[in-house]
Design a protein around this motif. Sequence first.
Motif, PDB file in Angstrom:
ATOM      1  N   THR A 177     102.587 114.108  78.510  1.00 11.42           N
ATOM      2  CA  THR A 177     102.894 115.234  78.675  1.00 11.42           C
ATOM      3  C   THR A 177     102.571 115.707  80.424  1.00 11.42           C
ATOM      4  O   THR A 177     103.414 116.675  80.927  1.00 11.42           O
ATOM      5  N   PHE A 178     101.855 116.933  80.034  1.00 11.88           N
ATOM      6  CA  PHE A 178     101.222 117.227  81.209  1.00 11.88           C
ATOM      7  C   PHE A 178     100.475 117.414  82.570  1.00 11.88           C
ATOM      8  O   PHE A 178     100.022 118.047  82.995  1.00 11.88           O
ATOM      9  N   LYS A 179     100.374 115.590  82.057  1.00 13.75           N
ATOM     10  CA  LYS A 179      99.577 115.242  83.101  1.00 13.75           C
ATOM     11  C   LYS A 179      98.182 115.830  84.213  1.00 13.75           C
ATOM     12  O   LYS A 179      97.604 116.088  84.933  1.00 13.75           O
ATOM     13  N   GLN A 180      97.748 115.993  82.980  1.00 14.15           N
ATOM     14  CA  GLN A 180      95.655 117.117  83.018  1.00 14.15           C
ATOM     15  C   GLN A 180      95.179 115.702  82.417  1.00 14.15           C
ATOM     16  O   GLN A 180      95.226 115.921  80.828  1.00 14.15           O
ATOM     17  N   LYS A 181      93.686 115.070  82.303  1.00 17.54           N
ATOM     18  CA  LYS A 181      92.802 115.179  82.151  1.00 17.54           C
ATOM     19  C   LYS A 181      91.374 115.978  81.680  1.00 17.54           C
ATOM     20  O   LYS A 181      91.089 116.576  82.409  1.00 17.54           O
ATOM     21  N   SER A 182      91.186 116.168  80.283  1.00 16.89           N
ATOM     22  CA  SER A 182      89.886 117.156  80.175  1.00 16.89           C
ATOM     23  C   SER A 182      88.990 116.216  79.155  1.00 16.89           C
ATOM     24  O   SER A 182      89.125 115.137  78.122  1.00 16.89           O
ATOM     25  N   VAL A 183      87.789 115.909  79.967  1.00 20.62           N
ATOM     26  CA  VAL A 183      86.550 115.605  79.233  1.00 20.62           C
ATOM     27  C   VAL A 183      85.853 116.000  78.051  1.00 20.62           C
ATOM     28  O   VAL A 183      85.971 115.748  76.744  1.00 20.62           O
ATOM     29  N   ILE A 184      86.307 117.683  78.430  1.00 17.90           N
ATOM     30  CA  ILE A 184      85.176 118.189  77.259  1.00 17.90           C
ATOM     31  C   ILE A 184      86.484 118.099  75.899  1.00 17.90           C
ATOM     32  O   ILE A 184      86.124 118.224  74.518  1.00 17.90           O
ATOM     33  N   PHE A 185      87.464 118.221  76.107  1.00 14.45           N
ATOM     34  CA  PHE A 185      88.857 118.135  75.099  1.00 14.45           C
ATOM     35  C   PHE A 185      88.882 116.604  74.386  1.00 14.45           C
ATOM     36  O   PHE A 185      88.741 116.697  73.153  1.00 14.45           O
TER      37      PHE A 185
END
Length: 273
Positions: A177-185
């Motif tokens: 949906t938001f086109k974002q990746k986060s390793v911490i999340f």
Amino acid sequence: MLPERKKKLFFKGRKRPFVPFHYRFKPVALRKVLPNTITLLALCMGLTAIPFGVDKAWKHAVSSVLIAGVLDGLDGPVARFLKCSSDFGAELDSLADFINFGAAPALLCYFFVLHEWGRFGWAICLFFAMCSGLRLARFNTQRLSGGGRPLPSYFSVGVPVTVGSLLAVTPIIYSFTFKQKSVIFQALCLVITGIFMASRFPTFVTKGIRIIPRYSGIIVLSSVVVLIFGWVMPWETLLVLSLLYVGSWPLSWRAAQRYTSLKPHREGKSFYD
């Protein structure tokens, strides 16, 4: 094994009864095979998510895990409806659950973004898989021991592995949906979900909830609305449902404490001991 001479002497003057080939094996009713077939289909879908993750087809991979969860929710009711529940089916279901909702989501999360952390990211994935195995092992021991539950059936001891797999892949759904990746999340989702799966934290489950008749219309209408949104906006709906489930944890904790205080366990032990 008898020697050949003794075999001839033993069968001398006797005639072996002819048994047709289709009578040499005990026939099995089709209804007894259906629940295990559904479990095997769920296992196939869970394993199919892994090559999709290798090919970076993330929507297909997450969809495979979700379909495995739907099939996992069907095999038990089908077995009870057909009155063909068995220990073999229960063990097969537990094995399939570990692969579908323990190993497969951990691998997907590693392929998705945790490979950037190298060995540490792989250790987080192993931690999640081990917690799912502990959750299933505790569930099996409780089923085999037949001990009484200190809480009603609408409580689960820890987060179920099916819901835990959804929480584990929530960062992947978030990226749709938001086109974002986060390793911490992603790492926090795996660690927190693993801890709550292996713990004795009480959480709500829908299968044991009884609907008050005067609220049945509202429940049916709400279910239809959720299904419509799930068809139109599937990934956004899953994100909202995941947030609502996590938001229900304080309510489930409070409800479990209130229940144990009003109706303590017969053995005098608390639910959290």
